[in-house]
Write a protein that holds these residues in place. Sequence first.
Motif, PDB file in Angstrom:
ATOM      1  N   SER A  60       0.737  -1.491  -0.183  1.00 45.19           N
ATOM      2  CA  SER A  60       0.238  -0.184   0.586  1.00 45.19           C
ATOM      3  C   SER A  60       0.621   1.251  -0.218  1.00 45.19           C
ATOM      4  CB  SER A  60      -0.657  -0.084   1.340  1.00 45.19           C
ATOM      5  OG  SER A  60       0.200  -0.062   2.288  1.00 45.19           O
ATOM      6  N   ILE A  61       0.089   2.555  -0.376  1.00 49.25           N
ATOM      7  CA  ILE A  61       0.727   3.521  -0.314  1.00 49.25           C
ATOM      8  C   ILE A  61       1.015   3.939   1.100  1.00 49.25           C
ATOM      9  CG2 ILE A  61       1.093   5.740  -1.131  1.00 49.25           C
ATOM     10  CD1 ILE A  61      -0.607   4.773  -3.658  1.00 49.25           C
ATOM     11  N   ALA A  62       1.960   4.010   1.762  1.00 52.16           N
ATOM     12  CA  ALA A  62       2.838   4.985   3.173  1.00 52.16           C
ATOM     13  C   ALA A  62       1.442   5.997   2.716  1.00 52.16           C
ATOM     14  CB  ALA A  62       4.365   4.658   2.958  1.00 52.16           C
ATOM     15  N   LYS A  63       1.273   6.433   3.791  1.00 51.86           N
ATOM     16  CA  LYS A  63       1.061   8.302   4.613  1.00 51.86           C
ATOM     17  C   LYS A  63       2.074   8.862   4.871  1.00 51.86           C
ATOM     18  CE  LYS A  63      -3.515   6.883   3.543  1.00 51.86           C
ATOM     19  NZ  LYS A  63      -3.153   5.341   2.782  1.00 51.86           N
ATOM     20  N   HIS A  64       3.234   8.169   5.304  1.00 56.44           N
ATOM     21  CA  HIS A  64       3.986   8.972   6.258  1.00 56.44           C
ATOM     22  C   HIS A  64       5.164   7.839   5.583  1.00 56.44           C
ATOM     23  CE1 HIS A  64       0.920  10.340   9.262  1.00 56.44           C
ATOM     24  NE2 HIS A  64       0.575   9.234   9.249  1.00 56.44           N
ATOM     25  N   PRO A  65       5.742   8.691   4.246  1.00 59.32           N
ATOM     26  CA  PRO A  65       7.056   8.651   3.516  1.00 59.32           C
ATOM     27  C   PRO A  65       7.655   8.490   4.958  1.00 59.32           C
ATOM     28  CG  PRO A  65       6.280  10.375   2.471  1.00 59.32           C
ATOM     29  CD  PRO A  65       5.098   9.582   3.554  1.00 59.32           C
ATOM     30  N   GLY A  66       8.944   7.756   4.286  1.00 62.23           N
ATOM     31  CA  GLY A  66      10.279   7.863   5.454  1.00 62.23           C
ATOM     32  C   GLY A  66      11.259   6.782   6.072  1.00 62.23           C
ATOM     33  N   PHE A  67       9.607   6.196   6.962  1.00 64.23           N
ATOM     34  CA  PHE A  67       9.919   5.888   8.214  1.00 64.23           C
ATOM     35  C   PHE A  67       9.948   4.174   8.090  1.00 64.23           C
ATOM     36  CE2 PHE A  67       7.044   9.450   9.776  1.00 64.23           C
ATOM     37  CZ  PHE A  67       7.485  10.143  10.687  1.00 64.23           C
ATOM     38  N   ALA A  68      10.551   3.879   9.139  1.00 63.60           N
ATOM     39  CA  ALA A  68      10.770   2.605   8.816  1.00 63.60           C
ATOM     40  C   ALA A  68       9.988   1.174   9.232  1.00 63.60           C
ATOM     41  CB  ALA A  68      12.027   2.006   9.309  1.00 63.60           C
ATOM     42  N   ALA A  69       8.476   1.513   8.808  1.00 65.86           N
ATOM     43  CA  ALA A  69       6.967   0.880   9.581  1.00 65.86           C
ATOM     44  C   ALA A  69       7.141   0.002   8.211  1.00 65.86           C
ATOM     45  CB  ALA A  69       5.890   1.761   9.622  1.00 65.86           C
ATOM     46  N   GLN A  70       6.871  -1.642   8.725  1.00 60.28           N
ATOM     47  CA  GLN A  70       6.137  -2.064   7.144  1.00 60.28           C
ATOM     48  C   GLN A  70       4.380  -2.369   7.408  1.00 60.28           C
ATOM     49  OE1 GLN A  70       9.059  -5.761   7.658  1.00 60.28           O
ATOM     50  NE2 GLN A  70      10.449  -4.409   8.372  1.00 60.28           N
ATOM     51  N   ASN A  71       4.077  -2.410   6.479  1.00 61.44           N
ATOM     52  CA  ASN A  71       2.642  -2.575   6.429  1.00 61.44           C
ATOM     53  C   ASN A  71       2.427  -4.071   6.002  1.00 61.44           C
ATOM     54  OD1 ASN A  71       0.789  -0.296   5.891  1.00 61.44           O
ATOM     55  ND2 ASN A  71       2.096   0.133   5.102  1.00 61.44           N
ATOM     56  N   ALA A  72       1.583  -4.321   7.267  1.00 61.87           N
ATOM     57  CA  ALA A  72       1.248  -5.863   6.775  1.00 61.87           C
ATOM     58  C   ALA A  72      -0.425  -6.432   7.306  1.00 61.87           C
ATOM     59  CB  ALA A  72       2.588  -6.549   8.277  1.00 61.87           C
ATOM     60  N   ILE A  73      -0.063  -7.587   7.249  1.00 59.93           N
ATOM     61  CA  ILE A  73      -1.802  -7.640   7.463  1.00 59.93           C
ATOM     62  C   ILE A  73      -1.567  -8.881   8.482  1.00 59.93           C
ATOM     63  CG2 ILE A  73      -3.914  -9.365   7.249  1.00 59.93           C
ATOM     64  CD1 ILE A  73      -4.332  -6.424   6.075  1.00 59.93           C
ATOM     65  N   PHE A  74      -2.674  -9.366  10.036  1.00 61.61           N
ATOM     66  CA  PHE A  74      -2.833 -10.054  11.288  1.00 61.61           C
ATOM     67  C   PHE A  74      -4.112 -10.766  10.524  1.00 61.61           C
ATOM     68  CE2 PHE A  74      -1.239 -11.494  14.918  1.00 61.61           C
ATOM     69  CZ  PHE A  74      -2.219 -12.413  15.276  1.00 61.61           C
ATOM     70  N   GLN A  75      -4.006 -11.896   9.888  1.00 60.53           N
ATOM     71  CA  GLN A  75      -5.242 -13.032   9.372  1.00 60.53           C
ATOM     72  C   GLN A  75      -5.602 -13.358  11.351  1.00 60.53           C
ATOM     73  OE1 GLN A  75      -6.436 -12.211   6.726  1.00 60.53           O
ATOM     74  NE2 GLN A  75      -8.647 -13.448   7.391  1.00 60.53           N
ATOM     75  N   HIS A  76      -6.758 -13.436  11.777  1.00 59.08           N
ATOM     76  CA  HIS A  76      -7.227 -13.853  12.682  1.00 59.08           C
ATOM     77  C   HIS A  76      -7.833 -14.914  12.904  1.00 59.08           C
ATOM     78  CE1 HIS A  76      -5.796 -10.311  15.737  1.00 59.08           C
ATOM     79  NE2 HIS A  76      -5.818  -9.803  15.263  1.00 59.08           N
ATOM     80  N   LYS A  77      -8.023 -15.604  13.533  1.00 57.81           N
ATOM     81  CA  LYS A  77      -9.176 -16.891  13.787  1.00 57.81           C
ATOM     82  C   LYS A  77     -10.414 -16.270  13.031  1.00 57.81           C
ATOM     83  CE  LYS A  77      -6.354 -19.327  17.265  1.00 57.81           C
ATOM     84  NZ  LYS A  77      -6.247 -19.722  18.016  1.00 57.81           N
ATOM     85  N   LYS A  78     -11.585 -17.004  12.589  1.00 59.23           N
ATOM     86  CA  LYS A  78     -12.298 -17.213  12.565  1.00 59.23           C
ATOM     87  C   LYS A  78     -13.429 -16.850  13.879  1.00 59.23           C
ATOM     88  CE  LYS A  78     -13.481 -18.348   7.461  1.00 59.23           C
ATOM     89  NZ  LYS A  78     -13.571 -19.520   6.946  1.00 59.23           N
ATOM     90  N   PRO A  79     -14.393 -15.384  13.768  1.00 62.12           N
ATOM     91  CA  PRO A  79     -14.960 -15.128  13.052  1.00 62.12           C
ATOM     92  C   PRO A  79     -14.048 -13.651  13.192  1.00 62.12           C
ATOM     93  CG  PRO A  79     -16.302 -15.543  15.152  1.00 62.12           C
ATOM     94  CD  PRO A  79     -14.971 -15.845  15.177  1.00 62.12           C
ATOM     95  N   LEU A  80     -12.943 -13.389  13.513  1.00 58.49           N
ATOM     96  CA  LEU A  80     -12.718 -11.827  13.884  1.00 58.49           C
ATOM     97  C   LEU A  80     -11.637 -11.513  12.226  1.00 58.49           C
ATOM     98  CD1 LEU A  80     -10.444 -12.596  17.083  1.00 58.49           C
ATOM     99  CD2 LEU A  80     -12.615 -11.290  16.783  1.00 58.49           C
TER     100      LEU A  80
END
Length: 317
Positions: free
Chosen positions: A11-31
Amino acid sequence: MLPSFLSPLTSIAKHPGFAAQNAIFQHKKPLGQAHCLWWPPKDDSKPPDIALLFIPGNPGLVEFYTPFLSALHDKDASSRLAILAHAHLNHTPLPSPHLNAADHSLTAQVQSAIEAFDALRSEFGNNTKLILVGHSVGSWISTQVLKASKDAVAGAFLLFPTISHIGNTPNGRKLSRIFTPFPRRIISSLGHIAGLIPVSVLSFLFQEWPTSQLHVLRDLICSPPAIEATLSMANDEMNTIKELDSPFLQECKDKLYFYYADRDDWVGEEKDRVLKALHPNQEVLSVVHDTHDIPHAFCINHGDHLAEQCLSWLQRI
């Protein structure tokens, strides 16, 4: 490199220049899925000495907190700090909405935070200290995670905490009606036309906000499902966060760290209740009263100061 419980998100970072990595946590259903930001330890040759789980306020879009958490990560001199920021379910518009949670109630948000904490503990083992950091209602959620895993939590930093009678605070009394089903249905429907609002207009309305934060805000207000999720959760907060759990505060007082604004209309007189419950066990450095006029929504412009405070607490643990 991402830990095994996260999947990369392009995804396009809203705060360019920071070291954070975008990710998804896939929870157990139904979360369902949750947006996350990940800061690996600067020295990744071995597991981190400290892994910090950040739980946001409401709205629970973790990109509002990128400058704050990046400052904390950058200021850490040990190079052994990892940070996981876990968004609230359905608060962040994501590319695959069919994977969203069927339930985004406050109870579901607590369960998702517990699962994120358990994932960190499983990933890094007993030699990594686990720290909770919560903002606003994220502080209350942090207390629920602490209750579920008391022995595994090394400390919990509660920033501008709303942990009792939120509906009786000045903002709670003023705004609680718009969180009920009919008003929030109308408000969330406005997201269909909010896409017509350019960032320049938002900049005029929120003149003190950095442009990067306005882009995060725009993601929220252009998404009717995200608006509904935030308002629905707020309604749950009004109905759920009531009596202060004084026995819990006494039991876990050595692990709790508080930061209070001088005036906070989401906390109101509840601050005095908490301080009274902690008396006479208050530690000078575990309850900090702001003297810099930092607002409840500190993440917009005041992340550096809170990063310094959290770093000082980390050095005590």
